[in-house]
Design a protein around this motif. Structure first.
Motif, PDB file in Angstrom:
ATOM      1  N   ALA A   1     -18.828  -9.642 -30.468  1.00 49.95           N
ATOM      2  CA  ALA A   1     -18.152  -8.383 -30.774  1.00 49.95           C
ATOM      3  C   ALA A   1     -18.856  -7.231 -30.073  1.00 49.95           C
ATOM      4  O   ALA A   1     -19.540  -6.432 -30.697  1.00 49.95           O
ATOM      5  N   ALA A   2     -18.704  -7.156 -28.775  1.00 49.58           N
ATOM      6  CA  ALA A   2     -19.254  -6.027 -28.023  1.00 49.58           C
ATOM      7  C   ALA A   2     -18.312  -5.624 -26.895  1.00 49.58           C
ATOM      8  O   ALA A   2     -18.671  -4.800 -26.064  1.00 49.58           O
ATOM      9  N   GLY A   3     -17.128  -6.217 -26.876  1.00 53.08           N
ATOM     10  CA  GLY A   3     -16.146  -5.855 -25.875  1.00 53.08           C
ATOM     11  C   GLY A   3     -16.641  -6.073 -24.461  1.00 53.08           C
ATOM     12  O   GLY A   3     -17.296  -7.070 -24.158  1.00 53.08           O
ATOM     13  N   SER A   4     -16.359  -5.107 -23.599  1.00 52.99           N
ATOM     14  CA  SER A   4     -16.714  -5.209 -22.183  1.00 52.99           C
ATOM     15  C   SER A   4     -18.118  -4.711 -21.873  1.00 52.99           C
ATOM     16  O   SER A   4     -18.590  -4.863 -20.750  1.00 52.99           O
ATOM     17  N   TRP A   5     -18.779  -4.125 -22.866  1.00 52.06           N
ATOM     18  CA  TRP A   5     -20.056  -3.476 -22.599  1.00 52.06           C
ATOM     19  C   TRP A   5     -21.099  -4.366 -21.930  1.00 52.06           C
ATOM     20  O   TRP A   5     -21.798  -3.903 -21.020  1.00 52.06           O
ATOM     21  N   PRO A   6     -21.265  -5.619 -22.304  1.00 51.58           N
ATOM     22  CA  PRO A   6     -22.292  -6.427 -21.636  1.00 51.58           C
ATOM     23  C   PRO A   6     -22.024  -6.635 -20.151  1.00 51.58           C
ATOM     24  O   PRO A   6     -22.932  -7.038 -19.416  1.00 51.58           O
ATOM     25  N   HIS A   7     -20.808  -6.347 -19.695  1.00 48.56           N
ATOM     26  CA  HIS A   7     -20.437  -6.609 -18.305  1.00 48.56           C
ATOM     27  C   HIS A   7     -20.521  -5.383 -17.412  1.00 48.56           C
ATOM     28  O   HIS A   7     -20.282  -5.487 -16.203  1.00 48.56           O
ATOM     29  N   TYR A   8     -20.838  -4.217 -17.965  1.00 49.84           N
ATOM     30  CA  TYR A   8     -20.938  -3.024 -17.141  1.00 49.84           C
ATOM     31  C   TYR A   8     -22.205  -3.061 -16.280  1.00 49.84           C
ATOM     32  O   TYR A   8     -23.129  -3.818 -16.543  1.00 49.84           O
ATOM     33  N   TYR A   9     -22.269  -2.207 -15.279  1.00 54.87           N
ATOM     34  CA  TYR A   9     -23.393  -2.239 -14.345  1.00 54.87           C
ATOM     35  C   TYR A   9     -24.705  -1.870 -15.040  1.00 54.87           C
ATOM     36  O   TYR A   9     -24.744  -1.186 -16.067  1.00 54.87           O
ATOM     37  N   ASP A  10     -25.804  -2.357 -14.464  1.00 56.46           N
ATOM     38  CA  ASP A  10     -27.097  -2.355 -15.136  1.00 56.46           C
ATOM     39  C   ASP A  10     -27.583  -0.961 -15.516  1.00 56.46           C
ATOM     40  O   ASP A  10     -28.227  -0.780 -16.554  1.00 56.46           O
ATOM     41  N   SER A  11     -27.324   0.044 -14.692  1.00 54.49           N
ATOM     42  CA  SER A  11     -27.887   1.376 -14.921  1.00 54.49           C
ATOM     43  C   SER A  11     -26.993   2.266 -15.762  1.00 54.49           C
ATOM     44  O   SER A  11     -27.327   3.431 -15.986  1.00 54.49           O
ATOM     45  N   LEU A  12     -25.855   1.755 -16.225  1.00 56.30           N
ATOM     46  CA  LEU A  12     -24.910   2.602 -16.944  1.00 56.30           C
ATOM     47  C   LEU A  12     -25.552   3.219 -18.183  1.00 56.30           C
ATOM     48  O   LEU A  12     -26.226   2.556 -18.959  1.00 56.30           O
ATOM     49  N   THR A  13     -25.327   4.516 -18.340  1.00 54.06           N
ATOM     50  CA  THR A  13     -25.746   5.219 -19.552  1.00 54.06           C
ATOM     51  C   THR A  13     -24.568   6.013 -20.091  1.00 54.06           C
ATOM     52  O   THR A  13     -23.658   6.397 -19.346  1.00 54.06           O
ATOM     53  N   LEU A  14     -24.579   6.234 -21.393  1.00 58.62           N
ATOM     54  CA  LEU A  14     -23.551   7.084 -21.980  1.00 58.62           C
ATOM     55  C   LEU A  14     -23.757   8.502 -21.478  1.00 58.62           C
ATOM     56  O   LEU A  14     -24.891   8.940 -21.272  1.00 58.62           O
ATOM     57  N   PHE A  15     -22.661   9.245 -21.253  1.00 55.10           N
ATOM     58  CA  PHE A  15     -22.848  10.658 -20.942  1.00 55.10           C
ATOM     59  C   PHE A  15     -22.642  11.526 -22.174  1.00 55.10           C
ATOM     60  O   PHE A  15     -22.603  12.743 -22.089  1.00 55.10           O
ATOM     61  N   SER A  16     -22.543  10.894 -23.343  1.00 53.37           N
ATOM     62  CA  SER A  16     -22.583  11.629 -24.603  1.00 53.37           C
ATOM     63  C   SER A  16     -23.893  11.277 -25.300  1.00 53.37           C
ATOM     64  O   SER A  16     -24.290  10.107 -25.346  1.00 53.37           O
ATOM     65  N   PRO A  17     -24.612  12.270 -25.848  1.00 53.47           N
ATOM     66  CA  PRO A  17     -25.854  11.972 -26.557  1.00 53.47           C
ATOM     67  C   PRO A  17     -25.607  11.075 -27.764  1.00 53.47           C
ATOM     68  O   PRO A  17     -24.483  10.951 -28.261  1.00 53.47           O
ATOM     69  N   ALA A  18     -26.663  10.465 -28.245  1.00 51.78           N
ATOM     70  CA  ALA A  18     -26.554   9.531 -29.361  1.00 51.78           C
ATOM     71  C   ALA A  18     -25.895  10.175 -30.579  1.00 51.78           C
ATOM     72  O   ALA A  18     -25.107   9.537 -31.272  1.00 51.78           O
ATOM     73  N   ARG A  19     -26.190  11.434 -30.835  1.00 48.12           N
ATOM     74  CA  ARG A  19     -25.626  12.100 -32.018  1.00 48.12           C
ATOM     75  C   ARG A  19     -24.105  12.208 -31.933  1.00 48.12           C
ATOM     76  O   ARG A  19     -23.427  12.301 -32.955  1.00 48.12           O
ATOM     77  N   PHE A  20     -23.538  12.209 -30.713  1.00 47.55           N
ATOM     78  CA  PHE A  20     -22.095  12.295 -30.547  1.00 47.55           C
ATOM     79  C   PHE A  20     -21.489  10.937 -30.204  1.00 47.55           C
ATOM     80  O   PHE A  20     -20.310  10.848 -29.847  1.00 47.55           O
ATOM     81  N   SER A  21     -22.281   9.881 -30.306  1.00 44.57           N
ATOM     82  CA  SER A  21     -21.813   8.550 -29.919  1.00 44.57           C
ATOM     83  C   SER A  21     -21.785   7.584 -31.093  1.00 44.57           C
ATOM     84  O   SER A  21     -21.651   6.382 -30.904  1.00 44.57           O
ATOM     85  N   THR A  22     -21.931   8.088 -32.293  1.00 42.97           N
ATOM     86  CA  THR A  22     -21.960   7.219 -33.452  1.00 42.97           C
ATOM     87  C   THR A  22     -20.569   6.697 -33.784  1.00 42.97           C
ATOM     88  O   THR A  22     -19.568   7.398 -33.627  1.00 42.97           O
TER      89      THR A  22
END
Length: 366
Positions: A35-56
């Motif tokens: 249960a993690a969708g496509s996330w494990p397949h994204y490129y290695d350096s990918l980071t969220l562009f929303s801070p953790a407080r806005f990514s909950t």
């Protein structure tokens, strides 16, 4: 009433959380084994562009420094932990192959022949499985390497090569800037890249959008939404300014292993990376008349299907804002004003915004 949610990336579990709070019994069906969708397949350096407080996700804070920008593996861990504590019947390894209207509800058919009867369906499967391949002159016969950003992992395999990245979104710019450290790289775009300051007045842009309510999901009111700008803390604008990568107008054609640029010059090209985004992938809904348009995109009003009461879409709304669907019940912050005009009475799926997770992949998924 039982409700089926198709997909367990981030839209699916978040929707299931809302459904459970609305008093329904959500069953979440995920085609993969986790249960993690496509996330494990994204490129290695990918980071969220929303801070953790806005990514909950609803009901579970991200944890750690609320102002950091979590990377891909942190997002995978967060989604996995969220799914583990979800108050829903989560079933992995269950691929949905068809959804059929059945009386006042739906029959959901799974690969292998299993069938589920339900009164409501939320399509929350992401579009990562359908990368967009633009129609570029000579692309089909290009002799160099062609891959979509969905298949890109790191710049290492391209060291010393001549590479072009097609696209002007967050993923295109981030991948091109990363590649430029290992290869001679050009960012090919149809228009100049536009940037948005990631920290205006010293605060992350999401802080100001939340404070000013400018993060409302307005995309459904616009026939042709503008292309979103690249969120930048200054490094990507500086990289393009320094020519690493350089930015050129879209090439006019590919011939053999050569590219012809808009100014008429030609050169050999080793690899072409298409950072052209994704398209919805909903073949399981093809049998529901009116659920999809001829291109396979969902027909919806604010996430709810006008053609099929009880059918809704989550995670596909433009702009990149979450639209979660749940049955209309008395719940703070969610519409309970009855069925829209033309719909029969009874359980209706209506939008409720509950949190977001934004990533550098040209879409912000929920």
């Amino acid at each position: 009433m039982e409700a089926v949610v198709i997909g367990a990336g981030q839209a699916g579990p978040a929707t299931a959380h809302a459904l459970a709070e609305a008093g329904l019994r959500p069953v979440v069906l995920e085609a993969s084994e986790r249960a993690a969708g496509s996330w494990p397949h994204y490129y290695d350096s990918l980071t969220l562009f929303s801070p953790a407080r806005f990514s909950t996700l609803p009901g579970m804070p991200f944890g750690g420094d609320p102002d950091r920008y979590p990377h891909r593996d942190e997002a995978v861990a967060h989604l996995t932990a969220y799914a583990a504590r979800l108050q829903a019947d989560l079933r992995t390894g269950r691929r949905v192959i068809a959804v059929r209207a059945d009386g006042d509800g739906f029959t959901v058919e799974l690969e292998g022949g299993e069938q589920l009867r339900t009164g409501a369906v939320v399509a929350a499967s992401d579009s990562f499985g359908r990368p967009h391949r633009p129609d570029l002159p000579g692309l089909e016969t290009f002799a160099g390497q062609v891959l979509h950003s969905a298949d890109y992992r790191s710049p290492t395999p391209f060291a010393g090569q001549r590479v072009a990245v097609v696209g002007a979104g967050n993923s295109a710019v981030q991948i091109a800037a990363e590649l430029a450290r290992e290869a001679r790289t050009t960012l090919a775009t149809r228009a100049p890249v536009t940037f948005a300051r990631q920290h205006p007045l010293g605060r992350d842009l999401h802080f100001w959008l939340t404070r000013t309510s400018l993060d409302a999901p307005l995309g459904r009111f616009l026939k042709t939404p503008p292309a979103p700008p690249v969120l930048d803390d200054g490094r990507y604008r500086a990289a393009l300014g320094a020519g690493a990568p350089d930015r050129r107008p879209m090439f006019t054609r590919l011939t053999g292993d050569r590219v012809t640029w808009a100014d008429g010059t030609t050169e050999r090209l080793d690899a072409l990376i298409l950072a052209a985004g994704y398209r919805p992938r909903l073949p399981d809904l093809a049998g529901l008349d009116g659920a999809l348009d001829p291109a396979g995109h969902p027909r919806h009003r604010g996430g709810a299907s006008p053609a099929h009461p009880g059918l809704a879409f989550a995670g596909l709304e433009w702009p990149a804002q979450p639209v979660l669907e749940h049955a209309a019940r008395d719940r703070p912050g969610c519409r309970t004003d009855g069925p829209p005009s033309g719909r029969p009475p009874g359980p209706q799926l209506t939008p409720c915004r509950l949190g977001s997770m934004c990533v550098n992949i040209d879409v912000c998924r929920m």
